[in-house]
Scaffold this motif. Structure first.
Motif, PDB file in Angstrom:
ATOM      1  N   TYR A  41       0.866  -1.176   0.000  1.00  0.00           N
ATOM      2  CA  TYR A  41       0.000   0.000   0.000  1.00  0.00           C
ATOM      3  C   TYR A  41       0.901   1.224   0.000  1.00  0.00           C
ATOM      4  O   TYR A  41       2.126   1.097   0.006  1.00  0.00           O
ATOM      5  CB  TYR A  41      -0.947  -0.003   1.211  1.00  0.00           C
ATOM      6  CG  TYR A  41      -0.273   0.203   2.550  1.00  0.00           C
ATOM      7  CD1 TYR A  41       0.567  -0.760   3.097  1.00  0.00           C
ATOM      8  CD2 TYR A  41      -0.474   1.379   3.277  1.00  0.00           C
ATOM      9  CE1 TYR A  41       1.188  -0.569   4.328  1.00  0.00           C
ATOM     10  CE2 TYR A  41       0.137   1.579   4.505  1.00  0.00           C
ATOM     11  CZ  TYR A  41       0.961   0.599   5.016  1.00  0.00           C
ATOM     12  OH  TYR A  41       1.575   0.792   6.232  1.00  0.00           O
ATOM     13  N   ILE A  42       0.289   2.423  -0.031  1.00  0.00           N
ATOM     14  CA  ILE A  42       1.093   3.649   0.017  1.00  0.00           C
ATOM     15  C   ILE A  42       1.010   4.200   1.443  1.00  0.00           C
ATOM     16  O   ILE A  42      -0.007   4.805   1.820  1.00  0.00           O
ATOM     17  CB  ILE A  42       0.560   4.727  -0.967  1.00  0.00           C
ATOM     18  CG1 ILE A  42       0.259   4.150  -2.354  1.00  0.00           C
ATOM     19  CG2 ILE A  42       1.528   5.912  -1.025  1.00  0.00           C
ATOM     20  CD1 ILE A  42       1.438   3.870  -3.226  1.00  0.00           C
ATOM     21  N   ARG A  72      -3.720   1.884  -2.770  1.00  0.00           N
ATOM     22  CA  ARG A  72      -4.334   1.709  -1.447  1.00  0.00           C
ATOM     23  C   ARG A  72      -3.626   2.593  -0.436  1.00  0.00           C
ATOM     24  O   ARG A  72      -2.411   2.726  -0.471  1.00  0.00           O
ATOM     25  CB  ARG A  72      -4.127   0.290  -0.930  1.00  0.00           C
ATOM     26  CG  ARG A  72      -4.519  -0.816  -1.805  1.00  0.00           C
ATOM     27  CD  ARG A  72      -4.113  -2.122  -1.085  1.00  0.00           C
ATOM     28  NE  ARG A  72      -3.930  -3.211  -2.018  1.00  0.00           N
ATOM     29  CZ  ARG A  72      -4.929  -3.806  -2.625  1.00  0.00           C
ATOM     30  NH1 ARG A  72      -6.154  -3.443  -2.389  1.00  0.00           N
ATOM     31  NH2 ARG A  72      -4.699  -4.774  -3.483  1.00  0.00           N
ATOM     32  N   SER A  73      -4.399   3.109   0.516  1.00  0.00           N
ATOM     33  CA  SER A  73      -3.782   3.877   1.589  1.00  0.00           C
ATOM     34  C   SER A  73      -3.678   3.039   2.859  1.00  0.00           C
ATOM     35  O   SER A  73      -3.215   3.522   3.895  1.00  0.00           O
ATOM     36  CB  SER A  73      -4.576   5.156   1.862  1.00  0.00           C
ATOM     37  OG  SER A  73      -5.911   4.825   2.104  1.00  0.00           O
ATOM     38  N   ALA A  74      -4.125   1.787   2.786  1.00  0.00           N
ATOM     39  CA  ALA A  74      -3.997   0.873   3.923  1.00  0.00           C
ATOM     40  C   ALA A  74      -3.692  -0.517   3.365  1.00  0.00           C
ATOM     41  O   ALA A  74      -4.027  -0.789   2.207  1.00  0.00           O
ATOM     42  CB  ALA A  74      -5.303   0.855   4.726  1.00  0.00           C
ATOM     43  N   PRO A  75      -3.081  -1.367   4.170  1.00  0.00           N
ATOM     44  CA  PRO A  75      -2.764  -2.701   3.664  1.00  0.00           C
ATOM     45  C   PRO A  75      -4.028  -3.455   3.237  1.00  0.00           C
ATOM     46  O   PRO A  75      -5.088  -3.284   3.847  1.00  0.00           O
ATOM     47  CB  PRO A  75      -2.114  -3.401   4.869  1.00  0.00           C
ATOM     48  CG  PRO A  75      -1.709  -2.325   5.794  1.00  0.00           C
ATOM     49  CD  PRO A  75      -2.641  -1.174   5.557  1.00  0.00           C
ATOM     50  N   HIS A 110     -13.473  -0.992  -1.455  1.00  0.00           N
ATOM     51  CA  HIS A 110     -12.146  -0.685  -0.917  1.00  0.00           C
ATOM     52  C   HIS A 110     -12.013  -1.056   0.560  1.00  0.00           C
ATOM     53  O   HIS A 110     -10.994  -0.764   1.182  1.00  0.00           O
ATOM     54  CB  HIS A 110     -11.765   0.796  -1.114  1.00  0.00           C
ATOM     55  CG  HIS A 110     -11.885   1.245  -2.543  1.00  0.00           C
ATOM     56  ND1 HIS A 110     -11.007   0.850  -3.518  1.00  0.00           N
ATOM     57  CD2 HIS A 110     -12.807   2.021  -3.163  1.00  0.00           C
ATOM     58  CE1 HIS A 110     -11.379   1.387  -4.679  1.00  0.00           C
ATOM     59  NE2 HIS A 110     -12.468   2.092  -4.493  1.00  0.00           N
ATOM     60  N   GLY A 111     -13.044  -1.678   1.095  1.00  0.00           N
ATOM     61  CA  GLY A 111     -12.991  -2.047   2.505  1.00  0.00           C
ATOM     62  C   GLY A 111     -12.355  -3.414   2.703  1.00  0.00           C
ATOM     63  O   GLY A 111     -12.323  -4.252   1.797  1.00  0.00           O
ATOM     64  N   THR A 112     -11.842  -3.617   3.901  1.00  0.00           N
ATOM     65  CA  THR A 112     -11.236  -4.898   4.277  1.00  0.00           C
ATOM     66  C   THR A 112     -11.950  -5.413   5.511  1.00  0.00           C
ATOM     67  O   THR A 112     -12.247  -4.639   6.433  1.00  0.00           O
ATOM     68  CB  THR A 112      -9.726  -4.707   4.575  1.00  0.00           C
ATOM     69  OG1 THR A 112      -9.091  -4.220   3.387  1.00  0.00           O
ATOM     70  CG2 THR A 112      -9.058  -6.014   4.988  1.00  0.00           C
ATOM     71  N   VAL A 118     -10.342 -10.400   3.718  1.00  0.00           N
ATOM     72  CA  VAL A 118     -10.674 -10.069   2.324  1.00  0.00           C
ATOM     73  C   VAL A 118     -10.809  -8.557   2.136  1.00  0.00           C
ATOM     74  O   VAL A 118     -11.379  -7.872   2.985  1.00  0.00           O
ATOM     75  CB  VAL A 118     -12.023 -10.734   1.913  1.00  0.00           C
ATOM     76  CG1 VAL A 118     -12.468 -10.282   0.528  1.00  0.00           C
ATOM     77  CG2 VAL A 118     -11.913 -12.254   1.936  1.00  0.00           C
ATOM     78  N   THR A 119     -10.268  -8.068   1.030  1.00  0.00           N
ATOM     79  CA  THR A 119     -10.504  -6.687   0.596  1.00  0.00           C
ATOM     80  C   THR A 119     -11.400  -6.748  -0.633  1.00  0.00           C
ATOM     81  O   THR A 119     -11.160  -7.566  -1.532  1.00  0.00           O
ATOM     82  CB  THR A 119      -9.178  -5.987   0.236  1.00  0.00           C
ATOM     83  OG1 THR A 119      -8.385  -5.898   1.412  1.00  0.00           O
ATOM     84  CG2 THR A 119      -9.423  -4.573  -0.291  1.00  0.00           C
ATOM     85  N   LEU A 120     -12.426  -5.910  -0.658  1.00  0.00           N
ATOM     86  CA  LEU A 120     -13.378  -5.894  -1.775  1.00  0.00           C
ATOM     87  C   LEU A 120     -13.152  -4.633  -2.610  1.00  0.00           C
ATOM     88  O   LEU A 120     -13.140  -3.526  -2.073  1.00  0.00           O
ATOM     89  CB  LEU A 120     -14.810  -5.902  -1.228  1.00  0.00           C
ATOM     90  CG  LEU A 120     -15.931  -5.973  -2.260  1.00  0.00           C
ATOM     91  CD1 LEU A 120     -15.903  -7.307  -3.009  1.00  0.00           C
ATOM     92  CD2 LEU A 120     -17.290  -5.767  -1.589  1.00  0.00           C
ATOM     93  N   GLU A 121     -12.959  -4.830  -3.907  1.00  0.00           N
ATOM     94  CA  GLU A 121     -12.702  -3.670  -4.767  1.00  0.00           C
ATOM     95  C   GLU A 121     -13.526  -3.744  -6.039  1.00  0.00           C
ATOM     96  O   GLU A 121     -13.792  -4.832  -6.548  1.00  0.00           O
ATOM     97  CB  GLU A 121     -11.212  -3.606  -5.131  1.00  0.00           C
ATOM     98  CG  GLU A 121     -10.354  -3.322  -3.920  1.00  0.00           C
ATOM     99  CD  GLU A 121      -8.891  -3.144  -4.271  1.00  0.00           C
ATOM    100  OE1 GLU A 121      -8.468  -3.616  -5.321  1.00  0.00           O
ATOM    101  OE2 GLU A 121      -8.209  -2.515  -3.462  1.00  0.00           O
TER     102      GLU A 121
END
Ligand code: FES
Length: 159
Positions: A41-42, A72-75, A110-112, A118-121
């Protein structure tokens, strides 16, 4: 205030990435891609380093990050599930599929999930329109996705 070792290490690593692209035309995207490849992530602490290297403001770097949804701003979670939201997939029920996934995971785009499973995108066409609705799970495309196939993915992820 002195930087912590972890912050200094991160800044050094990001500065090295920036230096690698210093001569490139339009270096912002390749820099951000490399940071995300290295860290997953960033990190927020990377933003001022990138901004300084490119002689831009932190707000400009944030602007680029938020324009391109891949950053992403979070892992991310241990598994990343992308559901296609483009036309052909929408016509074949992708919106309902996405609603089911969001409800099942308890997250929005974008939530985890809380446990990091799981991350949903969202994604906009995976080139698998003939097998709509399509999704991508950890980089692998799957077609004709239905609730049962998604549930199997979530179950495999430990949900
Ligand atoms: S519209 Fe979904 S794969 Fe093309």
């Amino acid at each position: 205030m002195p930087k912590t070792t972890a912050t200094a290490d991160l800044a050094d690593q990001v500065a090295e990435i920036c230096a690698r692209h210093a001569m490139a035309e339009g270096p912002m995207l390749p820099i951000l891609h490399d940071i995300q490849a290295d860290f997953g992530y960033i990190p927020e602490a990377a933003i001022p380093v990138v901004a300084k290297a490119l002689n831009q403001t932190a707000a400009e770097v944030h602007g680029v990050m938020s324009f391109y949804h891949d950053f992403r701003s979070a892992p991310a979670g241990r598994r990343t599930v992308k559901i296609c939201r483009a036309e052909a997939c929408q016509a074949m029920g992708a919106n309902d599929l996405a609603d089911t996934a969001k409800a099942r995971l308890g997250v929005d785009w974008h939530g985890t999930t809380k446990g990091g499973e799981v991350t949903l995108e969202p994604v906009y066409c995976l080139g698998l329109c003939a097998c709509a609705p399509a999704a991508m799970v950890d980089g692998q495309v799957i077609g004709r996705v239905d609730d049962a196939r998604l549930e199997a993915v979530f179950a495999e992820a430990g949900l």
